[in-house]
Design an enzyme around this catalytic site. Structure first.
Site, mmCIF file in Angstrom:
data_model
loop_
_atom_site.group_PDB
_atom_site.id
_atom_site.type_symbol
_atom_site.label_atom_id
_atom_site.label_comp_id
_atom_site.label_asym_id
_atom_site.label_seq_id
_atom_site.Cartn_x
_atom_site.Cartn_y
_atom_site.Cartn_z
ATOM 1 N N GLU A 1 0.763 -1.383 -0.062
ATOM 2 C CA GLU A 1 0.169 0.139 -0.048
ATOM 3 C C GLU A 1 1.058 1.161 -0.101
ATOM 4 O OE1 GLU A 1 -2.969 -0.539 3.079
ATOM 5 O OE2 GLU A 1 -3.737 -1.942 1.789
ATOM 6 N N GLU B 1 -2.145 -10.025 -6.013
ATOM 7 C CA GLU B 1 -2.059 -10.791 -7.287
ATOM 8 C C GLU B 1 -1.266 -10.041 -8.351
ATOM 9 O OE1 GLU B 1 -4.440 -9.767 -5.322
ATOM 10 O OE2 GLU B 1 -6.421 -10.999 -5.659
ATOM 11 N N CYS C 1 -7.312 -6.712 -10.781
ATOM 12 C CA CYS C 1 -6.562 -8.087 -10.838
ATOM 13 C C CYS C 1 -7.090 -9.121 -11.857
ATOM 14 C CB CYS C 1 -6.498 -8.589 -9.470
ATOM 15 S SG CYS C 1 -5.476 -7.637 -8.394
#
Ligand code: THU
Length: 165
Positions: A63, A74, A114
């Site tokens: 993050e 992912e 993703c």
């Protein structure tokens, strides 16, 4: 008016029903949740990709204070695999999430961005990529990334015209 539906086949396994190699890959995804950098959401996601030559690439969500600059587990893994082992198709991707002191009971569901990257990976190597989603209660198996993102936008769409979906 015509109507059509798109079916998705999802297999649900108890842990004991899984093959040893799937358990191994899921264990890497689970372990990778510990490397998550998620000071904002505290939602720790781990992922692991098994490549055609047997190599396992693991990663976690990363993050950022500028929220959109972060990246899901992912995509971290698929981009790392593509960057480091570009000649190796990704055969299976396993995903797990840990929050509030435990792994999620239901399988974690990958975000739309993703899924789009998973689909590109599948097309890049011209072969389906199995997806395993870990939940403490059960594990879901999808035969392909496409089954997680039906009616998707792919490279053929850039050329216009009609295509088989
Ligand atoms: N996240 C993932 O890494 N993968 C998913 O499938 C869902 C969400 C991350 C993004 C963000 O760091 C945190 O989980 C909360 O959304």
């Amino acid at each position: 008016m015509n109507e059509f539906t798109i079916d998705t086949r999802i297999r649900s396994y108890s842990w004991d029903e899984l093959s040893e190699s799937d358990k191994q890959l899921l264990e890497v995804a689970k372990r990778k949740t510990r490397d998550s950098y998620s000071p904002y959401s505290h939602f720790c996601v781990g992922a692991a990709a098994r490549l055609a030559d047997g190599t396992i690439v693991g990663g976690s969500n990363q993050e950022n204070a500028a929220y959109p600059s972060g990246l899901c587990a992912e995509r971290t893994v698929l981009f790392a695999a593509g960057a480091q082992y570009p000649a190796q198709p990704v055969q299976t991707l396993a995903i797990a999430a840990f929050t509030d002191g435990h792994f999620t009971e239901d399988p974690v569901s990958p975000c739309g961005a993703c899924r789009q990257v998973m689909l590109e990976t599948e097309h890049r190597y011209h072969q389906p990529m199995r997806v395993l989603l870990f939940g403490a209660n059960h594990v879901y198996e999808f035969n392909s990334a496409e089954s997680l993102l039906p009616f998707s936008f792919i490279s053929d769409d850039l050329k216009g015209g009609v295509r088989e979906r």
